[in-house]
Design a protein around this motif. Sequence first.
Motif, PDB file in Angstrom:
ATOM      1  N   TYR A  84       1.310   9.981  -2.427  1.00 19.88           N
ATOM      2  CA  TYR A  84       1.005  10.977  -1.395  1.00 19.88           C
ATOM      3  C   TYR A  84       0.321  10.370  -0.171  1.00 19.88           C
ATOM      4  O   TYR A  84       0.788  10.576   0.952  1.00 19.88           O
ATOM      5  CB  TYR A  84       0.165  12.118  -1.981  1.00 19.88           C
ATOM      6  CG  TYR A  84      -0.147  13.163  -0.962  1.00 19.88           C
ATOM      7  CD1 TYR A  84       0.833  14.027  -0.510  1.00 19.88           C
ATOM      8  CD2 TYR A  84      -1.411  13.261  -0.408  1.00 19.88           C
ATOM      9  CE1 TYR A  84       0.566  14.970   0.451  1.00 19.88           C
ATOM     10  CE2 TYR A  84      -1.695  14.202   0.549  1.00 19.88           C
ATOM     11  CZ  TYR A  84      -0.705  15.064   0.976  1.00 19.88           C
ATOM     12  OH  TYR A  84      -0.985  15.993   1.921  1.00 19.88           O
ATOM     13  N   PRO A  85      -0.771   9.609  -0.299  1.00 17.30           N
ATOM     14  CA  PRO A  85      -1.366   9.029   0.916  1.00 17.30           C
ATOM     15  C   PRO A  85      -0.445   8.024   1.597  1.00 17.30           C
ATOM     16  O   PRO A  85      -0.464   7.890   2.820  1.00 17.30           O
ATOM     17  CB  PRO A  85      -2.644   8.351   0.436  1.00 17.30           C
ATOM     18  CG  PRO A  85      -2.685   8.480  -1.005  1.00 17.30           C
ATOM     19  CD  PRO A  85      -1.563   9.338  -1.468  1.00 17.30           C
ATOM     20  N   TRP A  86       0.375   7.324   0.807  1.00 13.41           N
ATOM     21  CA  TRP A  86       1.321   6.395   1.404  1.00 13.41           C
ATOM     22  C   TRP A  86       2.344   7.159   2.232  1.00 13.41           C
ATOM     23  O   TRP A  86       2.686   6.742   3.341  1.00 13.41           O
ATOM     24  CB  TRP A  86       2.018   5.603   0.295  1.00 13.41           C
ATOM     25  CG  TRP A  86       3.167   4.791   0.786  1.00 13.41           C
ATOM     26  CD1 TRP A  86       3.093   3.564   1.368  1.00 13.41           C
ATOM     27  CD2 TRP A  86       4.539   5.160   0.767  1.00 13.41           C
ATOM     28  NE1 TRP A  86       4.354   3.141   1.699  1.00 13.41           N
ATOM     29  CE2 TRP A  86       5.260   4.106   1.337  1.00 13.41           C
ATOM     30  CE3 TRP A  86       5.234   6.271   0.314  1.00 13.41           C
ATOM     31  CZ2 TRP A  86       6.630   4.135   1.470  1.00 13.41           C
ATOM     32  CZ3 TRP A  86       6.598   6.299   0.441  1.00 13.41           C
ATOM     33  CH2 TRP A  86       7.282   5.240   1.013  1.00 13.41           C
ATOM     34  N   ALA A  87       2.832   8.300   1.713  1.00 10.64           N
ATOM     35  CA  ALA A  87       3.847   9.065   2.434  1.00 10.64           C
ATOM     36  C   ALA A  87       3.301   9.658   3.725  1.00 10.64           C
ATOM     37  O   ALA A  87       4.042   9.808   4.699  1.00 10.64           O
ATOM     38  CB  ALA A  87       4.387  10.186   1.536  1.00 10.64           C
ATOM     39  N   VAL A  88       2.026   9.950   3.738  1.00 13.44           N
ATOM     40  CA  VAL A  88       1.432  10.508   4.957  1.00 13.44           C
ATOM     41  C   VAL A  88       1.367   9.461   6.056  1.00 13.44           C
ATOM     42  O   VAL A  88       1.568   9.764   7.232  1.00 13.44           O
ATOM     43  CB  VAL A  88       0.029  11.079   4.639  1.00 13.44           C
ATOM     44  CG1 VAL A  88      -0.725  11.433   5.898  1.00 13.44           C
ATOM     45  CG2 VAL A  88       0.152  12.291   3.723  1.00 13.44           C
ATOM     46  N   SER A  89       1.102   8.213   5.686  1.00 10.20           N
ATOM     47  CA  SER A  89       0.894   7.176   6.701  1.00 10.20           C
ATOM     48  C   SER A  89       1.962   6.092   6.693  1.00 10.20           C
ATOM     49  O   SER A  89       1.729   5.004   7.212  1.00 10.20           O
ATOM     50  CB  SER A  89      -0.471   6.535   6.486  1.00 10.20           C
ATOM     51  OG  SER A  89      -0.527   5.941   5.216  1.00 10.20           O
ATOM     52  N   VAL A  90       3.139   6.354   6.145  1.00 14.36           N
ATOM     53  CA  VAL A  90       4.145   5.308   6.015  1.00 14.36           C
ATOM     54  C   VAL A  90       4.657   4.830   7.375  1.00 14.36           C
ATOM     55  O   VAL A  90       4.943   3.646   7.546  1.00 14.36           O
ATOM     56  CB  VAL A  90       5.309   5.770   5.113  1.00 14.36           C
ATOM     57  CG1 VAL A  90       6.097   6.893   5.733  1.00 14.36           C
ATOM     58  CG2 VAL A  90       6.218   4.597   4.784  1.00 14.36           C
ATOM     59  N   PHE A  91       4.749   5.709   8.353  1.00 22.82           N
ATOM     60  CA  PHE A  91       5.315   5.302   9.642  1.00 22.82           C
ATOM     61  C   PHE A  91       4.369   4.418  10.436  1.00 22.82           C
ATOM     62  O   PHE A  91       4.807   3.609  11.241  1.00 22.82           O
ATOM     63  CB  PHE A  91       5.713   6.531  10.446  1.00 22.82           C
ATOM     64  CG  PHE A  91       6.839   7.295   9.798  1.00 22.82           C
ATOM     65  CD1 PHE A  91       8.097   6.735   9.650  1.00 22.82           C
ATOM     66  CD2 PHE A  91       6.633   8.579   9.311  1.00 22.82           C
ATOM     67  CE1 PHE A  91       9.122   7.419   9.043  1.00 22.82           C
ATOM     68  CE2 PHE A  91       7.657   9.281   8.705  1.00 22.82           C
ATOM     69  CZ  PHE A  91       8.912   8.708   8.574  1.00 22.82           C
ATOM     70  N   SER A  92       3.073   4.535  10.175  1.00 24.36           N
ATOM     71  CA  SER A  92       2.128   3.672  10.893  1.00 24.36           C
ATOM     72  C   SER A  92       1.856   2.366  10.145  1.00 24.36           C
ATOM     73  O   SER A  92       1.292   1.447  10.717  1.00 24.36           O
ATOM     74  CB  SER A  92       0.814   4.414  11.116  1.00 24.36           C
ATOM     75  OG  SER A  92       0.208   4.722   9.876  1.00 24.36           O
ATOM     76  N   LEU A  93       2.260   2.270   8.892  1.00 24.04           N
ATOM     77  CA  LEU A  93       1.978   1.069   8.105  1.00 24.04           C
ATOM     78  C   LEU A  93       3.028  -0.014   8.265  1.00 24.04           C
ATOM     79  O   LEU A  93       2.738  -1.192   8.087  1.00 24.04           O
ATOM     80  CB  LEU A  93       1.842   1.435   6.625  1.00 24.04           C
ATOM     81  CG  LEU A  93       0.656   2.320   6.267  1.00 24.04           C
ATOM     82  CD1 LEU A  93       0.706   2.696   4.796  1.00 24.04           C
ATOM     83  CD2 LEU A  93      -0.646   1.612   6.583  1.00 24.04           C
ATOM     84  N   GLY A  94       4.242   0.362   8.538  1.00 27.33           N
ATOM     85  CA  GLY A  94       5.279  -0.636   8.763  1.00 27.33           C
ATOM     86  C   GLY A  94       6.129  -0.897   7.530  1.00 27.33           C
ATOM     87  O   GLY A  94       5.984  -0.273   6.487  1.00 27.33           O
TER      88      GLY A  94
END
Length: 124
Positions: A84-94
């Motif tokens: 869940y936290p990965w899916a929220v910020s996946v576009f900014s993580l690369g």
Amino acid sequence: MFDLSHYLPILLFLGVAILLSSAFVFLPIIAARFTGAHKPTAEKLTEYECGFPAFEDSRSQFDVRFYLVAILFIIFDLEAAFIYPWAVSVFSLGWTAWFAMMGFIAELALGLVYAWKKGALEWE
């Protein structure tokens, strides 16, 4: 040489924590002594959770598959907590984070296939 005054807040916090935790342990015991809750009667000793008396020894062993299913549930529950936290910020993580998560999911899927093939999910 050492200034121990910096440790005073930590020691105060530790003292308050020990005081509160011991109060949470011993105050209910003392209250039970004063209210008579420690005197068992036939009504107090009856089964209230399942509604019928136990028919086996409470120390009997469970099947190993019960533990395997419980462990698999915990593993996949933690997977959801990581995704869940990965899916929220996946576009900014690369892309590095995307490949790391795909490797994590592939590893979990491989573990699920292994458990499935071994029959850990079969219930009799």
